[in-house]
Design an enzyme around this catalytic site. Structure first.
Site, PDB file in Angstrom:
ATOM      1  N   LYS A  15     -28.128  -4.948  33.748  1.00 18.60           N
ATOM      2  CA  LYS A  15     -26.733  -4.882  33.306  1.00 18.60           C
ATOM      3  C   LYS A  15     -25.842  -4.488  34.469  1.00 18.60           C
ATOM      4  O   LYS A  15     -26.316  -3.958  35.472  1.00 18.60           O
ATOM      5  CB  LYS A  15     -26.584  -3.887  32.152  1.00 18.60           C
TER       6      LYS A  15
ATOM      7  N   CYS B 193     -24.843   6.091  29.658  1.00 18.26           N
ATOM      8  CA  CYS B 193     -25.527   4.855  29.262  1.00 18.26           C
ATOM      9  C   CYS B 193     -26.416   5.024  28.030  1.00 18.26           C
ATOM     10  O   CYS B 193     -26.530   4.099  27.225  1.00 18.26           O
ATOM     11  CB  CYS B 193     -26.296   4.282  30.441  1.00 18.26           C
TER      12      CYS B 193
ATOM     13  N   ASP C 206     -32.126   3.064  31.951  1.00 15.35           N
ATOM     14  CA  ASP C 206     -31.715   3.369  33.332  1.00 15.35           C
ATOM     15  C   ASP C 206     -32.484   4.503  34.017  1.00 15.35           C
ATOM     16  O   ASP C 206     -31.879   5.366  34.677  1.00 15.35           O
ATOM     17  CB  ASP C 206     -30.219   3.680  33.370  1.00 15.35           C
TER      18      ASP C 206
END
Length: 190
Positions: free
Chosen positions: A104, A146, A9
């Site tokens: 995602k 994450c 991310d």
């Protein structure tokens, strides 16, 4: 041992200036680029995950409801909307070495890269298994969310995991430290 790199991310909305900015995010992006310049050939795959949320609705309660304040635990400001600038990779991250892109959180809350899929619909676990990967280096944003979830899922999948120092950033020092301890307790090298 077959090793892959997972970049979690590193997106515009998670670096300075983004809607959910993490201090040090831009430096992480640049550090990952430098790491790839000298280590890319050591990896069987370089996988990058991105939040890829729907523009409409709350993504199953992941975004705070219109007019409500996010609690920054289970609900968040709007971020990383698919196709929007905030969802794109941060400019300091050189993406040329990335071999697989995982998206995602498409309509739901998703923290771990293992909850995402490639553009052709394969899970991260399927990609890594298909390449014979047994060890995973993990970098990215945010350490306490994450990155943590991805490392724990990688350990649960039986992979040897290393969290690379200096190549991840936390939302807050306390939660970042707690996440690092939790990853270490799960058997990751931190």
């Amino acid at each position: 041992m077959t090793r892959a790199l997972l970049i979690v991310d590193v997106q515009n909305d998670f670096v300075e200036g983004g809607s959910l900015a993490v201090a040090g995010g831009r430096a992480v992006a640049e550090g990952i680029t430098a790491h790839l310049r000298s280590h890319a050939e050591q990896y069987a795959a370089v996988v990058a995950s991105r939040d890829w949320h729907h523009a409409e609705g709350t993504n199953d309660g992941h975004f705070a409801a219109p007019g409500a304040e996010p609690d920054y635990v289970a609900t968040w400001p709007v971020h990383c909307v698919s196709g929007a600038e905030g969802a794109e990779y941060a400019p300091g991250l050189d993406t040329t070495a990335i071999t697989h892109h995982v998206r995602k959180g498409m309509g739901v809350a998703a923290y771990s890269a293992f909850e995402g899929v490639t553009e052709d619909g394969r899970s991260l676990a399927h990609v890594l298994d298909g390449l014979g990967v047994t060890a995973l280096d993990v970098v990215g944003i945010a350490t306490d969310y994450c990155v943590r979830a991805s490392v724990l899922d990688a350990r649960g999948h039986g992979l040897e995991v290393r969290l690379l120092p200096g190549l991840h950033a936390a939302v807050a020092p306390e939660t970042g430290d707690r996440a690092v301890r939790e990853m270490a307790e799960a058997g990751a090298s931190v």
